[in-house]
Design a protein around this motif. Structure first.
Motif, PDB file in Angstrom:
ATOM      1  N   GLN A  13       0.162  -1.955   0.310  1.00 14.68           N
ATOM      2  CA  GLN A  13      -0.642  -0.812   0.737  1.00 14.68           C
ATOM      3  C   GLN A  13      -2.098  -1.199   0.949  1.00 14.68           C
ATOM      4  O   GLN A  13      -2.757  -0.684   1.856  1.00 14.68           O
ATOM      5  CB  GLN A  13      -0.510   0.310  -0.298  1.00 14.68           C
ATOM      6  CG  GLN A  13       0.885   0.914  -0.340  1.00 14.68           C
ATOM      7  CD  GLN A  13       1.072   1.910  -1.465  1.00 14.68           C
ATOM      8  OE1 GLN A  13       0.297   1.948  -2.421  1.00 14.68           O
ATOM      9  NE2 GLN A  13       2.107   2.727  -1.376  1.00 14.68           N
ATOM     10  N   ASN A  31      -2.499  -3.153   4.274  1.00 14.02           N
ATOM     11  CA  ASN A  31      -2.283  -2.380   5.489  1.00 14.02           C
ATOM     12  C   ASN A  31      -3.633  -1.793   5.914  1.00 14.02           C
ATOM     13  O   ASN A  31      -4.038  -0.725   5.462  1.00 14.02           O
ATOM     14  CB  ASN A  31      -1.263  -1.277   5.225  1.00 14.02           C
ATOM     15  CG  ASN A  31      -0.961  -0.475   6.478  1.00 14.02           C
ATOM     16  OD1 ASN A  31      -1.567  -0.661   7.525  1.00 14.02           O
ATOM     17  ND2 ASN A  31      -0.010   0.434   6.373  1.00 14.02           N
ATOM     18  N   TRP A  71      -4.543   1.934   6.706  1.00 12.64           N
ATOM     19  CA  TRP A  71      -4.810   2.905   5.642  1.00 12.64           C
ATOM     20  C   TRP A  71      -6.293   3.002   5.324  1.00 12.64           C
ATOM     21  O   TRP A  71      -6.747   4.011   4.781  1.00 12.64           O
ATOM     22  CB  TRP A  71      -4.084   2.486   4.358  1.00 12.64           C
ATOM     23  CG  TRP A  71      -2.655   2.919   4.270  1.00 12.64           C
ATOM     24  CD1 TRP A  71      -1.754   3.050   5.295  1.00 12.64           C
ATOM     25  CD2 TRP A  71      -1.950   3.266   3.069  1.00 12.64           C
ATOM     26  NE1 TRP A  71      -0.539   3.438   4.808  1.00 12.64           N
ATOM     27  CE2 TRP A  71      -0.631   3.580   3.453  1.00 12.64           C
ATOM     28  CE3 TRP A  71      -2.310   3.312   1.730  1.00 12.64           C
ATOM     29  CZ2 TRP A  71       0.340   3.961   2.522  1.00 12.64           C
ATOM     30  CZ3 TRP A  71      -1.357   3.687   0.807  1.00 12.64           C
ATOM     31  CH2 TRP A  71      -0.042   4.012   1.193  1.00 12.64           C
ATOM     32  N   HIS A  90      -4.737   8.833   6.554  1.00  7.93           N
ATOM     33  CA  HIS A  90      -4.157   8.220   5.357  1.00  7.93           C
ATOM     34  C   HIS A  90      -4.914   8.615   4.087  1.00  7.93           C
ATOM     35  O   HIS A  90      -4.795   7.926   3.066  1.00  7.93           O
ATOM     36  CB  HIS A  90      -4.135   6.699   5.514  1.00  7.93           C
ATOM     37  CG  HIS A  90      -3.184   6.236   6.579  1.00  7.93           C
ATOM     38  ND1 HIS A  90      -1.807   6.295   6.418  1.00  7.93           N
ATOM     39  CD2 HIS A  90      -3.398   5.753   7.824  1.00  7.93           C
ATOM     40  CE1 HIS A  90      -1.224   5.833   7.502  1.00  7.93           C
ATOM     41  NE2 HIS A  90      -2.168   5.506   8.380  1.00  7.93           N
ATOM     42  N   ASP A 112      -2.430   9.291   1.344  1.00  5.72           N
ATOM     43  CA  ASP A 112      -1.810   8.031   0.905  1.00  5.72           C
ATOM     44  C   ASP A 112      -2.719   7.290  -0.063  1.00  5.72           C
ATOM     45  O   ASP A 112      -2.281   6.808  -1.111  1.00  5.72           O
ATOM     46  CB  ASP A 112      -1.506   7.138   2.112  1.00  5.72           C
ATOM     47  CG  ASP A 112      -0.447   7.715   3.034  1.00  5.72           C
ATOM     48  OD1 ASP A 112       0.497   8.345   2.527  1.00  5.72           O
ATOM     49  OD2 ASP A 112      -0.570   7.539   4.263  1.00  5.72           O
ATOM     50  N   ARG A 113      -3.995   7.193   0.276  1.00  3.86           N
ATOM     51  CA  ARG A 113      -4.930   6.485  -0.593  1.00  3.86           C
ATOM     52  C   ARG A 113      -5.184   7.255  -1.888  1.00  3.86           C
ATOM     53  O   ARG A 113      -5.430   6.653  -2.941  1.00  3.86           O
ATOM     54  CB  ARG A 113      -6.250   6.205   0.132  1.00  3.86           C
ATOM     55  CG  ARG A 113      -6.122   5.274   1.335  1.00  3.86           C
ATOM     56  CD  ARG A 113      -7.472   4.749   1.797  1.00  3.86           C
ATOM     57  NE  ARG A 113      -8.496   5.757   1.855  1.00  3.86           N
ATOM     58  CZ  ARG A 113      -8.670   6.617   2.864  1.00  3.86           C
ATOM     59  NH1 ARG A 113      -7.879   6.565   3.931  1.00  3.86           N
ATOM     60  NH2 ARG A 113      -9.646   7.513   2.835  1.00  3.86           N
ATOM     61  N   LEU A 140      -2.350   6.392  -4.091  1.00  2.46           N
ATOM     62  CA  LEU A 140      -2.545   5.020  -4.558  1.00  2.46           C
ATOM     63  C   LEU A 140      -3.615   4.985  -5.649  1.00  2.46           C
ATOM     64  O   LEU A 140      -3.443   4.326  -6.684  1.00  2.46           O
ATOM     65  CB  LEU A 140      -2.949   4.124  -3.391  1.00  2.46           C
ATOM     66  CG  LEU A 140      -3.385   2.691  -3.747  1.00  2.46           C
ATOM     67  CD1 LEU A 140      -2.252   1.942  -4.443  1.00  2.46           C
ATOM     68  CD2 LEU A 140      -3.830   1.955  -2.482  1.00  2.46           C
ATOM     69  N   ALA A 155       4.211   0.972   3.961  1.00  2.00           N
ATOM     70  CA  ALA A 155       2.850   0.436   4.057  1.00  2.00           C
ATOM     71  C   ALA A 155       2.764  -0.518   5.222  1.00  2.00           C
ATOM     72  O   ALA A 155       3.693  -1.213   5.543  1.00  2.00           O
ATOM     73  CB  ALA A 155       2.469  -0.265   2.776  1.00  2.00           C
TER      74      ALA A 155
END
Length: 314
Positions: free
Chosen positions: A183, A186, A189, A261, A264-265, A268, A314
């Motif tokens: 991740q 990538n 992101w 994203h 997504d972050r 994470l 990812a």
């Protein structure tokens, strides 16, 4: 040794000339880095006194003072709707710890109870707007205080460095390490616009009064960095419908272009918070914290990989 509430009250009288202390109350918040009390003056007004327990905490307290003054000006100018604690004076302390005790106005409100938030336009939307207002502040507000500032790729590499340090301990489950590394590598992101971030946002830092966000406190980890950091606790703990309401209000209050994203972050960052807790235990040789961190990482691994959960690509 912890300073007594009466000693802190005496320091407050020195820090704010004319402050007539009428009563001294212990703060409901415990803190490993600070002694904290709440005092009342003769008019009934409440003040917060914080005294650092170690030099590093004292340095952070000094840096926060300038930022709080800038945030107070931002509030008065209408850039943020929520209030912040306002430093009103400081007094030099004697003893080995040294440093200064700082006296602040108290922001009235109760800590946010995430479990009690209902989806929709009420408190959930107020939380989303408040976080968006932080991220809409001019970065110079933080930069001018000498606080950390990162661009997007610097921040991605910082995260990778944290992961590498964790992997070197041999305590991070390999499947989690591989997932996080993919991740972070990538780069799609990590195309985001850095913003002012609170850096340590959670239920205890958001104060609520009359159904909306009244204040946000504890700004010592503020920086210009990834806005996803301030959403991590919500991504981890908020019910899906509440999170959607918060994010809908957040997006509507942001002027920046869409960040595809961001969520997504945020997820994470919520996972990496467990790694940081583990590493805190490693750095301080605290076996209990290390054991706690390892247990939480093991539980996360089981949730992501053993219970039918499909990790984001990812």
């Amino acid at each position: 040794m912890p300073r007594s509430p009466l000693a802190l009250a005496a320091l407050a009288s020195v820090a704010v000339p004319g402050l007539d202390v009428y009563d001294v109350l212990r703060s409901p918040h415990s803190d490993a880095d600070f002694d904290i009390v709440i005092i009342k003056d003769a008019t009934g007004k409440r003040w917060v006194v914080r005294a650092p327990k170690r030099a590093a905490a004292g340095a952070a307290l000094e840096a926060e003072m300038g930022l709080l003054q800038a945030l107070a000006r931002a509030h008065d100018a209408g850039l943020i709707e929520f209030d912040v604690s306002r430093p009103k004076g400081a007094a030099t302390m004697t003893g080995e710890e040294g440093g200064r005790a700082v006296v602040y106005t108290e922001v009235r409100g109760a800590p946010l109870d995430l479990a009690a938030i209902e989806p929709g336009p009420g408190l959930a939307a107020s939380v989303g707007r408040a976080i968006a207002q932080i991220h809409e502040l001019p970065p110079s507000l933080v930069e001018d205080q000498g606080l950390p500032t990162y661009d997007a790729d610097e921040y991605r590499l910082r995260r990778l460095s944290e992961l590498d340090a964790g992997v070197q301990t041999g305590l991070v489950p390999p499947r989690l390490a591989d997932r996080w590394e993919r991740q972070m590598e990538n780069v799609a992101w990590w195309r985001f616009e850095p913003t002012v971030t609170h850096g340590d946002l959670g239920e205890q830092q958001i104060l609520v009064r009359e159904g909306s966000v009244a204040g946000i406190v504890d700004w010592m980890d503020a920086r210009v960095a990834d806005p996803a950091d301030d959403l991590a606790w919500l991504a981890a703990a908020a019910p899906d419908d509440v999170y959607e309401s918060i994010m809908e209000a957040y997006v509507m209050a942001r002027r920046e272009t869409r960040d595809p994203h961001l969520n997504d972050r945020a997820r994470l960052a919520s996972e990496l918070a467990l790694l940081r807790w583990l590493m805190y235990g490693v750095r301080t040789d605290n076996d209990n914290v290390v054991a706690d961190g390892r247990g939480m990482l093991s539980d996360l691994e089981a949730l992501l990989f053993d219970d039918g959960y499909a990790p984001p690509s990812a």
